[in-house]
Design a protein around this motif. Structure first.
Motif, mmCIF file in Angstrom:
data_model
loop_
_atom_site.group_PDB
_atom_site.id
_atom_site.type_symbol
_atom_site.label_atom_id
_atom_site.label_comp_id
_atom_site.label_asym_id
_atom_site.label_seq_id
_atom_site.Cartn_x
_atom_site.Cartn_y
_atom_site.Cartn_z
ATOM 1 N N TRP A 153 -1.491 9.861 39.562
ATOM 2 C CA TRP A 153 -0.549 10.967 39.784
ATOM 3 C C TRP A 153 0.494 11.019 38.674
ATOM 4 O O TRP A 153 0.784 12.085 38.122
ATOM 5 N N SER A 154 1.067 9.868 38.331
ATOM 6 C CA SER A 154 2.125 9.861 37.311
ATOM 7 C C SER A 154 1.579 10.252 35.939
ATOM 8 O O SER A 154 2.289 10.848 35.128
ATOM 9 N N ALA A 155 0.304 9.935 35.670
ATOM 10 C CA ALA A 155 -0.302 10.311 34.397
ATOM 11 C C ALA A 155 -0.420 11.828 34.260
ATOM 12 O O ALA A 155 -0.329 12.372 33.158
ATOM 13 N N ILE A 156 -0.599 12.530 35.387
ATOM 14 C CA ILE A 156 -0.720 13.991 35.371
ATOM 15 C C ILE A 156 0.643 14.663 35.453
ATOM 16 O O ILE A 156 0.959 15.582 34.691
ATOM 17 N N ARG A 157 1.493 14.178 36.362
ATOM 18 C CA ARG A 157 2.757 14.866 36.666
ATOM 19 C C ARG A 157 3.971 14.291 35.941
ATOM 20 O O ARG A 157 5.045 14.882 35.964
ATOM 21 N N GLY A 158 3.844 13.110 35.348
ATOM 22 C CA GLY A 158 4.961 12.515 34.622
ATOM 23 C C GLY A 158 5.784 11.534 35.441
ATOM 24 O O GLY A 158 6.573 10.772 34.889
ATOM 25 N N SER A 159 5.614 11.537 36.750
ATOM 26 C CA SER A 159 6.271 10.575 37.639
ATOM 27 C C SER A 159 5.545 10.619 38.981
ATOM 28 O O SER A 159 4.689 11.484 39.201
ATOM 29 N N CYS A 160 5.888 9.695 39.876
ATOM 30 C CA CYS A 160 5.234 9.646 41.184
ATOM 31 C C CYS A 160 5.944 10.546 42.190
ATOM 32 O O CYS A 160 7.175 10.562 42.248
ATOM 33 N N GLU A 161 5.167 11.278 42.963
ATOM 34 C CA GLU A 161 5.677 11.972 44.145
ATOM 35 C C GLU A 161 5.422 11.026 45.305
ATOM 36 O O GLU A 161 4.307 10.934 45.823
ATOM 37 N N TRP A 162 6.454 10.290 45.710
ATOM 38 C CA TRP A 162 6.247 9.171 46.622
ATOM 39 C C TRP A 162 5.736 9.597 47.984
ATOM 40 O O TRP A 162 5.032 8.831 48.655
ATOM 41 N N SER A 163 6.058 10.818 48.409
ATOM 42 C CA SER A 163 5.584 11.282 49.715
ATOM 43 C C SER A 163 4.061 11.428 49.744
ATOM 44 O O SER A 163 3.449 11.426 50.815
ATOM 45 N N VAL A 164 3.450 11.556 48.567
ATOM 46 C CA VAL A 164 1.988 11.612 48.453
ATOM 47 C C VAL A 164 1.428 10.265 48.013
ATOM 48 O O VAL A 164 0.467 9.742 48.594
ATOM 49 N N CYS A 165 2.043 9.701 46.994
ATOM 50 C CA CYS A 165 1.483 8.491 46.371
ATOM 51 C C CYS A 165 1.527 7.272 47.284
ATOM 52 O O CYS A 165 0.568 6.484 47.317
ATOM 53 N N LEU A 166 2.619 7.087 48.016
ATOM 54 C CA LEU A 166 2.708 5.906 48.877
ATOM 55 C C LEU A 166 1.689 5.927 50.023
ATOM 56 O O LEU A 166 1.012 4.917 50.261
ATOM 57 N N PRO A 167 1.540 7.059 50.755
ATOM 58 C CA PRO A 167 0.475 7.076 51.780
ATOM 59 C C PRO A 167 -0.918 6.883 51.184
ATOM 60 O O PRO A 167 -1.769 6.223 51.788
ATOM 61 N N LEU A 168 -1.147 7.446 49.985
ATOM 62 C CA LEU A 168 -2.446 7.281 49.334
ATOM 63 C C LEU A 168 -2.670 5.820 48.948
ATOM 64 O O LEU A 168 -3.769 5.270 49.144
ATOM 65 N N TYR A 169 -1.631 5.192 48.422
ATOM 66 C CA TYR A 169 -1.703 3.774 48.043
ATOM 67 C C TYR A 169 -1.944 2.911 49.280
ATOM 68 O O TYR A 169 -2.799 2.007 49.263
ATOM 69 N N PHE A 170 -1.218 3.184 50.352
ATOM 70 C CA PHE A 170 -1.389 2.415 51.592
ATOM 71 C C PHE A 170 -2.809 2.582 52.142
ATOM 72 O O PHE A 170 -3.419 1.613 52.604
ATOM 73 N N ALA A 171 -3.341 3.815 52.076
ATOM 74 C CA ALA A 171 -4.715 4.052 52.523
ATOM 75 C C ALA A 171 -5.695 3.216 51.716
ATOM 76 O O ALA A 171 -6.639 2.627 52.269
ATOM 77 N N GLY A 172 -5.467 3.137 50.406
ATOM 78 C CA GLY A 172 -6.326 2.324 49.553
ATOM 79 C C GLY A 172 -6.248 0.846 49.891
ATOM 80 O O GLY A 172 -7.268 0.139 49.898
ATOM 81 N N VAL A 173 -5.041 0.363 50.193
ATOM 82 C CA VAL A 173 -4.875 -1.045 50.574
ATOM 83 C C VAL A 173 -5.640 -1.347 51.858
ATOM 84 O O VAL A 173 -6.328 -2.369 51.968
ATOM 85 N N MET A 174 -5.544 -0.447 52.826
ATOM 86 C CA MET A 174 -6.279 -0.631 54.084
ATOM 87 C C MET A 174 -7.785 -0.620 53.835
ATOM 88 O O MET A 174 -8.537 -1.399 54.435
ATOM 89 N N TRP A 175 -8.230 0.254 52.961
ATOM 90 C CA TRP A 175 -9.647 0.335 52.605
ATOM 91 C C TRP A 175 -10.126 -0.974 51.980
ATOM 92 O O TRP A 175 -11.182 -1.493 52.321
#
Length: 284
Positions: A153-175
């Motif tokens: 996300w940060s590579a495309i947008r220049g920074s993280c949108e935490w409301s999207v990135c954190l749930p996505l990251y957490f989903a990956g950790v659970m996976w």
């Protein structure tokens, strides 16, 4: 022939792990694309190269830490360092080469992403030690393997949108907790003998209940990430397909058959690809 030990050290003959590192990057890059647009193929390619290099570097570090343990486990005794095909010094030089090339890939990104990407190196180096310390090394692997969910996300947008990135990251950790617990069941007898820890040993016969809980947490987090970036029906259809795949995976899993554990572990590539396809069509 002289190159083969180094290619095996990178696990190029076992690409499942590279896919599992790469796919969270593709999710993040896909979600960061503008509505109606395809993901940035240049970034997908760049992250693909980075995934091969960083997975290779991680395996090299892992084998350097674990060469004495690997000699005592039937499945890993033939690894190049454990088998003596290459020396520790040679693997260290090779590691330096892989990290240098990975740095070149990282330097193609924006400054925010360079700092964010470099900050994951501590996890890459220390993860192999966790099996000596805790029964939750798979959790640390999840933190490590899903860094791309933030970085894409940060590579495309220049920074993280935490409301999207954190749930996505957490989903990956659970996976990761799902598929790497399954993977760890292959070696549980050897792990008990040599004294290393894993979630497979911790969960024992309750493994399927734990995996079910992790899967539900993953699916809920994916829904939150989708809602926070206005995803559409194809995305949620893909999340449902992911849920069905995980349910079948867990229901049919035989934790006492190493070959079945490997088959279920490797099938998680399909999980990641299903979600990526849903993201692409959801954007369109």
């Amino acid at each position: 022939a002289p190159l083969q030990p180094y290619l095996r050290l990178m696990r190029l003959h076992q690409p499942a792990g590279t896919w599992l590192l790469y796919l969270p990057c593709t999710w993040s890059i896909g979600l960061a694309a503008a509505p109606g647009c395809l993901p940035d193929w240049r970034m997908l390619s760049l992250f693909g190269v980075g995934a091969v290099l960083m997975r290779g570097a991680g395996c090299t570090i892992n084998d350097m830490w674990d060469r004495d343990y690997d000699r005592q486990v039937a499945r890993t005794a033939s690894r190049p360092l454990a088998a003596g095909d290459i020396s520790t010094f040679q693997s260290l030089v090779f590691l330096g080469g892989q990290l240098s090339l990975a740095l070149c890939v990282l330097l193609c990104l924006n400054y925010y992403s360079i700092i964010l990407g470099a900050s994951s190196l501590f996890l890459v180096i220390t993860y192999p030690l966790m099996k000596r310390i805790t029964y939750w090394p798979q959790l640390v692997l999840g933190f490590t393997f899903n860094w791309g969910a933030l970085l894409g996300w940060s590579a495309i947008r220049g920074s993280c949108e935490w409301s999207v990135c954190l749930p996505l990251y957490f989903a990956g950790v659970m996976w990761t907790l799902v598929y790497d617990t399954i993977y760890a069941h292959q070696d549980k007898r050897d792990d008990i003998m040599i004294g290393v820890k894993s979630t497979a040993l911790h969960f024992k016969k309750d493994t399927k209940q734990w995996l079910s809980g992790f899967s539900v947490a993953m699916l809920l987090s994916l829904c939150v990430a989708g809602m926070n970036c206005n995803q559409t029906l194809p995305y949620y259809s893909a999340v449902a397909a992911v849920g069905a795949h995980l349910a079948h995976q867990i229901y049919t899993l035989d934790i006492d058959k190493p070959e079945d554990c490997w088959k279920k572990f490797a099938s998680n590539r399909t999980v990641g690809i299903l979600l990526f396809i849903g993201i692409v069509f959801g954007n369109l």
